[in-house]
Design an enzyme around this catalytic site. Structure first.
Site, PDB file in Angstrom:
ATOM      1  CB  CYS A   1       0.226   1.394  -7.202  1.00  0.00           C
ATOM      2  SG  CYS A   1       0.333   2.928  -8.123  1.00  0.00           S
TER       3      CYS A   1
ATOM      4  CD  GLN B   1      -8.235   2.359  -1.979  1.00  0.00           C
ATOM      5  OE1 GLN B   1      -9.514   2.827  -1.831  1.00  0.00           O
ATOM      6  NE2 GLN B   1      -7.512   3.102  -2.737  1.00  0.00           N
TER       7      GLN B   1
ATOM      8  CG  ASP C   1      -1.906   1.714   3.304  1.00  0.00           C
ATOM      9  OD1 ASP C   1      -2.835   2.600   3.158  1.00  0.00           O
ATOM     10  OD2 ASP C   1      -1.407   1.430   2.078  1.00  0.00           O
TER      11      ASP C   1
ATOM     12  CG  HIS D   1      -0.413   1.291  -3.090  1.00  0.00           C
ATOM     13  ND1 HIS D   1       0.621   2.108  -3.114  1.00  0.00           N
ATOM     14  CD2 HIS D   1      -1.454   1.612  -3.838  1.00  0.00           C
ATOM     15  CE1 HIS D   1       0.145   2.915  -4.162  1.00  0.00           C
ATOM     16  NE2 HIS D   1      -0.825   2.937  -4.691  1.00  0.00           N
TER      17      HIS D   1
ATOM     18  CE  LYS E   1      -5.580   6.553  -2.418  1.00  0.00           C
ATOM     19  NZ  LYS E   1      -5.607   6.310  -3.548  1.00  0.00           N
TER      20      LYS E   1
HETATM   21  N1  PLP Z   1      -1.990   2.497  -0.172  1.00  0.00           N
HETATM   22  C1  PLP Z   1      -3.312   2.212  -0.636  1.00  0.00           C
HETATM   23  C2  PLP Z   1      -3.730   1.037  -0.038  1.00  0.00           C
HETATM   24  C3  PLP Z   1      -3.694   2.879  -1.693  1.00  0.00           C
HETATM   25  O1  PLP Z   1      -4.744   2.482  -2.424  1.00  0.00           O
HETATM   26  C4  PLP Z   1      -2.955   3.944  -2.460  1.00  0.00           C
HETATM   27  C5  PLP Z   1      -3.413   4.737  -3.305  1.00  0.00           C
HETATM   28  O2  PLP Z   1      -4.099   4.154  -4.171  1.00  0.00           O
HETATM   29  C6  PLP Z   1      -1.792   4.425  -1.338  1.00  0.00           C
HETATM   30  C7  PLP Z   1      -1.587   3.575  -0.414  1.00  0.00           C
HETATM   31  C8  PLP Z   1      -1.102   5.789  -1.932  1.00  0.00           C
HETATM   32  O3  PLP Z   1      -1.794   6.806  -1.504  1.00  0.00           O
HETATM   33  P1  PLP Z   1      -1.294   8.214  -1.893  1.00  0.00           P
HETATM   34  O4  PLP Z   1      -1.036   8.117  -3.452  1.00  0.00           O
HETATM   35  O5  PLP Z   1      -2.754   9.164  -1.819  1.00  0.00           O
HETATM   36  O6  PLP Z   1      -0.300   8.554  -1.131  1.00  0.00           O
END
Ligand code: PLP
Length: 409
Positions: A367, A206, A203, A126, A229
């Site tokens: 993203c 998900q 990270d 992401h 999430k």
């Molecule tokens: N990393 C991953 C794998 C994600 O799916 C997301 C959000 O979709 C993020 C980071 C960013 O998360 P947040 O927007 O809650 O900070």
């Protein structure tokens, strides 16, 4: 704690938002990877906080402040126990995954990354787990090394080993890809990096809602996540970090709460985790996060995981019957979501039409623009599932996709 029986009707009653019509059609909510809906218990917990407990924490001597402080610190304990951290102080509350990763790129970056040094990420990250490193490395004239993946969306571990031999200072990788659904072999990847004494950040945006996370078993150095999430409110999330790292790392933001003594000449900093929590935190959301964790824990996690896998498998089978469907991300181990395109149809058009049929999915690059570039597509349609979704909803979704595809061809 007595476990709730996995009764889908009872679960759905906890999520009144699902029980509505959009454009005159029953809502089918398959955008859970973007954000999950919130159960009543979470909404009520936050409401209760503002009705009866609201107060700034850590600094008041009066009753409300002490109660709110205790509740906030209990929330930290609950999250620590949820991911099996050794101690609550290893949990730093942040706004979510993005802020956690920015904190690490700044603070761990400052501690470890010198001019010309390298950081490893994977090809399926992401933007939140890529851009902060890229920007930090631009300043230090360093290099971002990217683990390759194949056309199924599986990381190339031989290439990873090659990158590790270049002695990067940090590895930061997704547990589950938000575009491909790939579940990466993080335990193995962490052990590989540790052979070279390289710390690993996972990270977990998900994964927290779908999988049991045990940071001690994984032996990751950091694990970052977003509350929204995993059935919790927006504006709260966190990072787990091994105490030995957190103690060495410099603060990320400066201000109230994170200091010990202050004079115009010199400031000393508070201890971990407060050193990383400058300013007034989102106390109500932290309490909502604690309630969300307890909500998740009130089910048999294996049962929930098996149910969600069943939904994923069923949706994949049904969509495969639609002519021209191409799945983006076909790793043997996937979780929570399905990404696809239909030949000759722009994902945005498909998403817009099925929205009018009551079906909420995400379309676009999610993203993760480099992933789309890799597959040579403008974007995908992504359907992502949560424990409250059903096979009946999948039937509605697949019919909607079929109808939309016929209209657009
Ligand atoms: N990393 C991953 C794998 C994600 O799916 C997301 C959000 O979709 C993020 C980071 C960013 O998360 P947040 O927007 O809650 O900070």
């Amino acid at each position: 704690m007595a476990l709730n029986r996995f009764n889908i009707n009872e679960i759905r009653k906890q999520f009144p938002v699902l029980d509505q019509h959009v454009y005159g059609k029953p809502l089918v909510y398959f955008d859970n990877a973007a954000t999950t809906q919130k159960p009543l218990c979470v909404i009520e917990r936050e409401r209760d906080y503002y009705l009866h407990e609201n107060c700034n924490i850590h600094r008041g001597v009066h009753y409300l402040s002490q109660m709110a402080t205790e509740a906030y610190e209990n929330a930290r304990k609950t999250v620590a126990q949820f991911v099996n951290a050794k101690q609550p102080q290893e949990i730093v509350f942040t706004r979510g995954t993005t802020e956690s990763l920015n904190l690490l790129a700044t603070s761990l970056g400052q501690l470890l990354v010198n001019q010309g040094d390298k950081v490893v990420v994977s090809a399926m990250e992401h933007h939140s787990n890529m851009v902060p490193w890229q920007q930090m490395l631009m300043r230090s004239k360093g290099e971002l090394l990217v683990i390759r993946m194949d056309k199924k969306g599986v990381l190339d571990l031989n290439h990873y080993e090659e990158l590790l031999k270049q002695r990067p200072k940090i590895v930061s990788i997704a547990h589950i890809s938000n575009t491909l659904g790939t579940v990466n072999p993080i335990k193995e990847m962490i052990a590989m990096a540790h052979k070279y004494d390289i710390p690993v950040i996972i990270d977990g945006a998900q994964s927290m809602a779908h999988q049991v996370i045990d940071v001690q078993d994984l032996d990751c150095d950091f694990y970052v996540f977003s509350g929204h999430k995993m059935y919790a409110p927006m504006g709260i999330g966190g990072l787990y970090g091994k105490m030995e790292w957190l103690e060495k790392m410099p603060p990320y933001q400066f201000g109230g709460e994170m200091v010990d003594t202050v004079s115009f000449e010199k400031t000393t900093f508070n201890k971990v985790p407060f050193k990383f929590e400058a300013g007034t935190p989102n106390v109500g959301a932290a309490l909502g996060l604690e309630t969300a964790v307890k909500f998740i824990q009130s089910f048999d996690r294996q049962e929930v995981e098996a149910y969600e896998d069943e939904l994923l498998e069923y949706a994949t089978e049904q969509l495969a019957n639609i002519e021209g469907t191409r799945f983006i991300g076909q790793a043997p181990k996937r979780n929570g979501l399905i990404s696809f395109v239909i030949d000759g149809i722009h994902p945005y058009d498909l998403g817009t039409i099925i929205d009018k049929m009551g079906v909420a999915v995400r379309t676009g690059h999610h993203c993760a623009e480099p992933v789309m570039t890799f597959f040579g597509i403008p974007g995908t349609v992504r359907a992502s599932f949560a424990m409250y979704n059903t096979k009946e909803e999948i039937n509605i979704f697949v019919k909607a996709v079929e109808r939309a595809a016929n209209m657009l061809k």
